[in-house]
Design an enzyme around this catalytic site. Structure first.
Site, short mmCIF file in Angstrom:
data_model
loop_
_atom_site.label_atom_id
_atom_site.label_comp_id
_atom_site.label_asym_id
_atom_site.label_seq_id
_atom_site.Cartn_x
_atom_site.Cartn_y
_atom_site.Cartn_z
N HIS A 72 31.93 -8.66 4.21
CA HIS A 72 31.10 -9.24 3.14
C HIS A 72 31.34 -8.50 1.83
O HIS A 72 31.29 -7.27 1.81
CB HIS A 72 29.62 -9.13 3.48
CG HIS A 72 29.16 -10.09 4.53
ND1 HIS A 72 27.85 -10.21 4.91
CD2 HIS A 72 29.85 -11.01 5.28
CE1 HIS A 72 27.74 -11.15 5.84
NE2 HIS A 72 28.94 -11.63 6.10
N TYR A 201 19.10 -13.01 1.03
CA TYR A 201 17.74 -12.46 1.00
C TYR A 201 16.92 -13.36 0.07
O TYR A 201 17.21 -13.44 -1.12
CB TYR A 201 17.74 -11.04 0.43
CG TYR A 201 18.37 -10.00 1.34
CD1 TYR A 201 17.60 -9.30 2.26
CD2 TYR A 201 19.73 -9.70 1.28
CE1 TYR A 201 18.15 -8.34 3.09
CE2 TYR A 201 20.30 -8.74 2.11
CZ TYR A 201 19.50 -8.07 3.01
OH TYR A 201 20.07 -7.12 3.83
N PRO A 293 13.68 -3.59 8.40
CA PRO A 293 15.06 -4.06 8.46
C PRO A 293 15.63 -4.59 7.15
O PRO A 293 16.86 -4.76 7.05
CB PRO A 293 15.03 -5.16 9.53
CG PRO A 293 13.59 -5.52 9.70
CD PRO A 293 12.79 -4.34 9.30
N LYS A 297 19.48 -0.91 7.18
CA LYS A 297 19.84 0.52 7.18
C LYS A 297 19.64 1.24 8.51
O LYS A 297 20.16 2.34 8.70
CB LYS A 297 19.03 1.25 6.10
CG LYS A 297 19.50 0.95 4.69
CD LYS A 297 20.87 1.56 4.43
CE LYS A 297 21.58 0.88 3.28
NZ LYS A 297 22.93 0.44 3.54
N TYR A 385 23.31 -0.67 -0.74
CA TYR A 385 23.61 -1.63 0.32
C TYR A 385 24.89 -1.24 1.07
O TYR A 385 24.93 -1.30 2.31
CB TYR A 385 23.76 -3.02 -0.30
CG TYR A 385 23.89 -4.15 0.69
CD1 TYR A 385 22.85 -4.45 1.58
CD2 TYR A 385 25.03 -4.94 0.73
CE1 TYR A 385 22.97 -5.49 2.49
CE2 TYR A 385 25.15 -5.99 1.63
CZ TYR A 385 24.12 -6.26 2.51
OH TYR A 385 24.22 -7.30 3.40
#
Ligand code: RFL
Ligand code: PHB
Length: 395
Positions: A72, A201, A293, A297, A385
């Site tokens: 990604h 998200y 979540p 991480k 991230y």
């Protein structure tokens, strides 16, 4: 029985530690409460930092993640039903994350352990740990009602949030905890992911939604739910309807639905136990800390604990230096708190809080507005991230 490192728990932390130690010639035995099938049946993480992928290679189990993982380069934020891509790779000098399920990592590590003939005791009852504040630690456990004892140099507590290791030192730790007033319903289905190259998200007025994947034919989706909801209240149809309503119209239209192959509700919690070392006992992974979540991480933090801990044991045996052992708790906790901050922040930004009030709601909207329009803030999201470097703050 005797070994150098007794590892409690055959989750990803314990199995990865076992493999890294084995590669360095350090004997270890894993003691696990459940059966292998039970361990493999837990559907959890899916997004790996490069640090984790590198560790899998170091442990000799990187072949499948390299072949089957999906790289990604971005994140999709959905806010007010509009999509805002964040170019993670562009903002971090080329870094990426990889979508590859925790179940597959566990399977790869279990297979490698078995192929190397390393000892793992499954379905061990009444596991207890002893003597770690002196020079002769040991682990006791029962198999079919018979008690066994394993003598060792060190004990690694990789037994998750509900394990026995942290519970044994309960009186010597300080706990920091935040429980969020909601949970996530998660659904796994054999349908192609709506967003195969980025996790989605979504912040919507109906609550948070998340689109992730395990492969190009298996999807993992989540929606925020009230804290006391039961999974029986979430039929597949209700789940898919709710998820669609939290996305942007094009994505809602494009989503491919299908029967769930797993569905569960997870509460959201931030938790840290300090310190992470007690004489010859070391906690690693979920045994020492939990993150919500959001931001993916948990497993990645478990991996960095294991990296610090395996390096410390290798220094102890190969270089006769205890510097790594002495610094383990401090080094691991510094990284833990960075991830705790990030996960708490992203959770706060993306969810509906029942008690936030008008002011809290407006500030959240202003922050999202700022995030999607500010390169500086997008970069901060991106660098967290993909995972901050293991030696962050020490350079
Ligand atoms: P685990 O996986 O809980 O394994 C601990 C093992 O110890 C065993 N055990 C015992 N063994 C012997 N004696 C005892 N007394 C024992 N008590 C327990 C247990 O049976 C088990 O096999 O901890 P570990 O290895 O530290 O691994 C941590 C990760 O599992 C966890 O952090 C992640 O799954 C968190 N997480 C995510 N992390 C990510 O990095 N990326 C993600 O995308 C991500 N998504 C998630 C997640 C966790 C979730 N849930 C359900 C909590 C998504 C969800 C929904
Ligand atoms: C998952 O794939 O399960 C996942 C992905 C991203 C998250 C949490 C979970 O933030």
């Amino acid at each position: 029985m005797r070994t150098q490192v007794a590892i409690i728990g055959a989750g990803p932390s314990g199995l990865l530690l076992g493999q890294l130690l084995h590669k360095a010639g350090i004997d270890n035995v894993i003691i696990e409460r459940q059966s292998p099938d039970y361990v493999l049946g837990r559907i959890r993480a899916g997004i790996l930092e490069q640090i984790m992928v590198d560790l899998l290679h170091e442990a000799g189990v990187g072949e499948r993640v390299a072949k089957e993982g999906t790289v990604h380069h971005s994140i999709e934020l959905v806010y007010k039903n509009t999509r805002h891509p964040i170019d993670v790779t562009g903002l971090t000098n080329g870094k990426v994350v990889t979508a590859y399920g925790q179940t597959e990592i566990t399977r790869d590590l279990m297979d490698a352990r078995q192929a190397a003939g390393l000892p793992t005791v499954y379905e061990a009852a009444n596991v207890s740990i002893h003597g770690f504040d002196g020079a002769k630690p040991s682990v006791r456990y029962e198999i079919d009602g018979q008690t066994h004892e394993l003598a060792c140099d060190f004990i690694a507590g990789c037994d998750g949030f509900h394990g026995v290791c942290r519970a044994t030192v309960q009186d010597s730790i300080t706990e920091y905890e935040k429980v969020y007033p909601f949970g996530w319903v998660g659904l796994l289905a054999d349908v192609p992911p709506v967003s195969p190259h980025a996790v989605v998200y979504a912040n919507s007025e109906r609550g948070f939604g998340l689109c992730s994947m395990r492969s190009l034919t298996r999807s993992r989706y989540y929606v925020q739910c009230p804290i006391d909801d039961k999974v029986e209240q979430w039929s597949d149809d209700r789940f898919w309807d709710e998820l669609r309503r939290r996305l942007d119209p094009a994505m809602a239209e494009a989503i491919v639905t299908g029967p769930s192959i797993e569905k569960s509700i997870a509460p959201l919690r931030s938790f840290v136990a300090e310190p992470m070392r007690f004489g010859r006992l070391f906690l690693a992974g979920d045994a020492a800390h939990i993150v919500p979540p959001t931001g993916a991480k948990g497993l990645n933090l478990a991996a960095s604990d294991v990296k610090y801990l395996s390096t410390a044991f290798i220094e102890h045996y190969a270089e006769k230096s205890d510097a790594g052992i002495d610094h383990y708790s401090q080094r691991a906790l510094a990284r833990v708190w960075r991830a705790e901050r990030f996960s708490w922040w992203l959770t706060s930004l993306m969810h509906r809080f029942p008690d936030t009030g008008g002011f809290g709601q407006k500030v959240q909207e202003a922050e999202l507005e700022y995030l999607v329009n500010s390169e500086a803030m997008s970069r901060s999201l991106a660098e967290n991230y993909v995972g901050l470097p293991l030696d962050f703050g020490q350079r």
